[in-house]
Design a protein around this motif. Structure first.
Motif, mmCIF file in Angstrom:
data_model
loop_
_atom_site.group_PDB
_atom_site.id
_atom_site.type_symbol
_atom_site.label_atom_id
_atom_site.label_comp_id
_atom_site.label_asym_id
_atom_site.label_seq_id
_atom_site.Cartn_x
_atom_site.Cartn_y
_atom_site.Cartn_z
ATOM 1 N N TRP A 284 0.819 -1.223 0.000
ATOM 2 C CA TRP A 284 0.000 0.000 0.000
ATOM 3 C C TRP A 284 0.844 1.261 0.000
ATOM 4 C CZ3 TRP A 284 0.323 -3.825 3.520
ATOM 5 C CH2 TRP A 284 0.721 -3.534 4.820
ATOM 6 N N HIS B 102 -3.229 -5.349 1.374
ATOM 7 C CA HIS B 102 -4.685 -5.384 1.597
ATOM 8 C C HIS B 102 -5.317 -5.696 0.241
ATOM 9 C CE1 HIS B 102 -3.185 -2.227 4.383
ATOM 10 N NE2 HIS B 102 -4.195 -2.518 5.180
ATOM 11 N N TRP C 249 1.974 -11.680 4.870
ATOM 12 C CA TRP C 249 0.551 -11.660 5.257
ATOM 13 C C TRP C 249 -0.260 -10.816 4.296
ATOM 14 C CZ3 TRP C 249 -0.904 -6.638 6.506
ATOM 15 C CH2 TRP C 249 0.002 -5.816 7.187
ATOM 16 N N THR D 192 -4.443 -8.989 4.135
ATOM 17 C CA THR D 192 -5.528 -8.546 5.006
ATOM 18 C C THR D 192 -6.624 -7.930 4.141
ATOM 19 O OG1 THR D 192 -6.049 -7.135 6.922
ATOM 20 C CG2 THR D 192 -4.422 -6.271 5.406
ATOM 21 N N PHE E 268 -12.016 -0.441 5.880
ATOM 22 C CA PHE E 268 -12.028 0.884 6.496
ATOM 23 C C PHE E 268 -12.108 2.044 5.496
ATOM 24 C CE2 PHE E 268 -7.469 1.012 5.588
ATOM 25 C CZ PHE E 268 -7.042 -0.296 5.808
ATOM 26 N N TRP F 5 -6.613 -5.656 11.178
ATOM 27 C CA TRP F 5 -6.410 -4.335 11.773
ATOM 28 C C TRP F 5 -7.740 -3.602 11.746
ATOM 29 C CZ3 TRP F 5 -6.357 0.674 9.209
ATOM 30 C CH2 TRP F 5 -6.238 1.717 10.142
ATOM 31 N N GLU G 298 -3.545 -6.447 14.896
ATOM 32 C CA GLU G 298 -2.625 -5.297 14.969
ATOM 33 C C GLU G 298 -3.260 -4.193 15.802
ATOM 34 O OE1 GLU G 298 -0.862 -4.212 11.196
ATOM 35 O OE2 GLU G 298 -0.743 -2.129 11.833
ATOM 36 N N LYS H 179 -3.983 -0.628 17.670
ATOM 37 C CA LYS H 179 -3.764 0.811 17.428
ATOM 38 C C LYS H 179 -4.815 1.549 18.252
ATOM 39 C CE LYS H 179 -3.238 4.207 13.703
ATOM 40 N NZ LYS H 179 -3.350 4.475 12.254
ATOM 41 N N GLU I 133 3.076 -2.505 15.761
ATOM 42 C CA GLU I 133 3.632 -1.444 14.907
ATOM 43 C C GLU I 133 4.211 -0.336 15.776
ATOM 44 O OE1 GLU I 133 1.457 -0.413 11.428
ATOM 45 O OE2 GLU I 133 1.964 1.711 11.611
ATOM 46 N N HIS J 263 2.120 2.841 16.143
ATOM 47 C CA HIS J 263 0.902 2.610 16.925
ATOM 48 C C HIS J 263 1.231 2.620 18.422
ATOM 49 C CE1 HIS J 263 -1.157 0.377 13.314
ATOM 50 N NE2 HIS J 263 -0.727 1.584 13.008
ATOM 51 N N ASP K 232 5.283 -4.420 12.404
ATOM 52 C CA ASP K 232 5.216 -3.424 11.341
ATOM 53 C C ASP K 232 6.249 -2.366 11.690
ATOM 54 O OD1 ASP K 232 3.337 -4.686 9.845
ATOM 55 O OD2 ASP K 232 1.814 -3.107 9.970
ATOM 56 N N ASP L 28 -0.290 9.179 12.925
ATOM 57 C CA ASP L 28 0.510 8.074 12.425
ATOM 58 C C ASP L 28 1.280 8.543 11.181
ATOM 59 O OD1 ASP L 28 1.284 5.459 12.264
ATOM 60 O OD2 ASP L 28 -0.621 4.687 11.498
ATOM 61 N N ASP M 115 5.805 -1.086 7.243
ATOM 62 C CA ASP M 115 4.566 -0.316 7.111
ATOM 63 C C ASP M 115 4.972 1.153 7.192
ATOM 64 O OD1 ASP M 115 2.060 0.632 6.962
ATOM 65 O OD2 ASP M 115 1.231 -0.575 8.590
HETATM 66 C C1 XUL Z 1 -2.752 1.410 9.748
HETATM 67 C C2 XUL Z 1 -1.968 0.177 9.585
HETATM 68 C C3 XUL Z 1 -2.491 -0.797 8.582
HETATM 69 C C4 XUL Z 1 -2.285 -2.219 8.970
HETATM 70 C C5 XUL Z 1 -2.934 -3.210 8.042
HETATM 71 O O1 XUL Z 1 -2.233 2.290 10.668
HETATM 72 O O2 XUL Z 1 -0.959 0.001 10.211
HETATM 73 O O3 XUL Z 1 -1.900 -0.522 7.352
HETATM 74 O O4 XUL Z 1 -0.925 -2.526 9.041
HETATM 75 O O5 XUL Z 1 -4.259 -2.941 7.811
#
Ligand code: XUL
Ligand code: CO
Length: 436
Positions: A49, A100, A138, A140, A144, A187, A231, A233, A267, A270, A295, A306, A338
């Motif tokens: 992403w 994703h 991985w 996902t 969102f 997440w 994950e 947050k 992460e 996070h 992450d 973030d 990430d």
């Molecule tokens: C968002 C985040 C996401 C997750 C996967 O802050 O970290 O990208 O890692 O959905």
């Protein structure tokens, strides 16, 4: 085959005196450290992403990154992006990638059309994975971004949205199985609430647990054996997110008897948002036997959101790597970047330079963590600090032999207490000598 990065060859290790910006100074994939190659320690993954789909927009400004895989037709873009991604993975030498569903395929007019688009890209991934040997750490489901998730996904007040999210995760689990993903991530960016007073907290928690149970059942049904990861947050995009931090997430999993099926994907940024350090989050997870994957990124301590910067903070990375080494590694997890290049780092080459910076920082962190372990730096501090629990009344406490009465008897005899200084400034200066 089109080349998307004609100026960059495969990134090689050249050592710390190299002046070549397109070379590793510390990350030497085949170098053995503490019984494993660096490649095996980290299992680096590129986040699809940030590196291929995002283009530098922020809430105040448009895209700054024009990519050679951009095309007018979204499906055409998605295919070119896939081709470019695998060229990048091979050139940077990352053994893994993560995505994703929404990063890799355009959303169709219907769920069915989205799934067809997804299948087409997954077919391409399969071929590229075979050709390059790159594996999926991985995947996902993005539940969102689309406006349908405005009130949440597995914690939405709408049963129709809940069903849609379930269908999306079902499809993503099938893809995980098809591509041999080693983990599957949840997440919950929209799993939480904006206003407690219009929220049925108990129903949302119960529904979230039901959702996870259905995912476990379906994975079993289709024979997907990868590790499930959550994950945490605390906020962003939702004001209050349910998977706030490691401790909260573990408590949720234990409450609903789900802890045997999940580990955590932690992460760095996070952790910062939850007012913790990254090493704190990793410690909480590993103490509970639930450290799954990380992450890798870093936040900006002057900002409250973030920022997903590439990790270059040697101090934080060393302490994180120390915790990971204490855990005996990451198992089926790995180090997923990430992280996104800054909006002003908009050239293609920046994607390589950013990953090199992150990988070199982790290599240095690993080496220092191993020295800290070998020299028992923290072990000896902790042993000395808790020595009172290794003998006498302390030993009784630890062995469960003490009672309030026995402790009172001890305190009456020993009310003159002598505490020792932690000498924090002294030991932190010593730690600097290891790190820098
Ligand atoms: C968002 C985040 C996401 C997750 C996967 O802050 O970290 O990208 O890692 O959905
Ligand atoms: Co993340």
């Amino acid at each position: 085959m089109t080349t998307y990065f004609p100026n960059v060859n495969k990134i090689e290790f050249e050592g710390k005196d190299s002046k070549n910006p397109f070379a590793f100074k510390h990350y030497n994939p085949k170098e053995v450290i503490a019984g494993k190659t660096m490649e095996e320690h980290f299992r680096f993954a590129v986040a699809y992403w940030h590196t291929f789909t995002a283009k530098g927009s922020d809430p105040f400004g448009a895209d700054t990154m024009i990519r050679p895989w951009d095309a007018k037709d979204p499906m055409d873009s998605a295919k070119k992006r896939a081709e470019a991604a695998f060229e990048f993975f091979a050139k940077i030498g990352a053994p893994y990638y993560c995505f994703h569903d929404a990063d890799v395929r355009p959303e169709g007019a219907t769920l069915q059309e989205s799934n067809q688009n997804f299948d087409e890209i997954v077919g391409m991934f399969k071929g590229y994975m075979k050709d390059t040997g790159v594996k999926l750490l991985w995947n996902t489901a993005n539940a969102f971004t689309n406006p349908r998730f405005v009130h949440g996904a597995a914690t939405s007040n709408s049963a129709a949205v809940y069903a849609y999210a379930a269908a999306q995760v079902k499809k993503s689990l099938e893809v995980a199985k098809e591509l041999g993903a080693e983990n599957y991530v949840f997440w919950g960016g929209r799993e939480g609430y904006e206003w407690l007073q219009n929220t049925d907290y108990k129903l949302e928690m119960d529904n979230l647990a039901r959702f996870y149970n259905m995912a476990i059942d379906y994975a079993k049904e289709i024979g997907f054996t990868g590790q499930f990861l959550i994950e945490p947050k605390p906020k962003e995009p939702t004001k209050h997110q349910y998977d706030f931090d490691a401790a909260t997430t573990i408590a949720f999993l234990k409450t609903y008897d789900l802890d045997k099926h999940f580990k955590l994907n932690l992460e760095a940024n996070h952790a910062t948002l939850a007012m913790h350090t990254f090493d704190h989050e990793i410690r909480v997870a590993r103490t509970n036997g639930m450290l799954g994957s990380i992450d890798a990124n870093q936040g900006d301590l002057l900002l409250g959101w973030d920022t997903d910067e590439f990790p270059t903070d040697l101090y934080a990375v060393t302490l994180a790597m120390y915790e990971i080494m204490e855990n005996g590694g990451l198992g089926s997890g790995g180090v997923n970047f990430d992280a996104k290049v800054r909006r002003s780092s908009f050239e293609l080459d920046d994607l390589f330079l950013a990953h090199i910076a992150g990988m070199d920082t982790f290599a240095r962190g690993l080496k220092t963590a191993v020295r800290l372990k070998e020299e028992r730096f923290f072990d000896s501090i902790v042993e000395k600090r808790y020595a009172s629990f290794g003998e006498g009344i302390g030993k009784d406490i630890v062995e469960g032999k003490a009672t309030f009465a026995s402790l009172e008897a001890y305190a009456l005899e020993n009310s003159e207490i002598k505490n020792a200084s932690d000498r924090l400034e002294f030991v932190k200066a010593q730690l600097n000598e290891f790190i820098y």
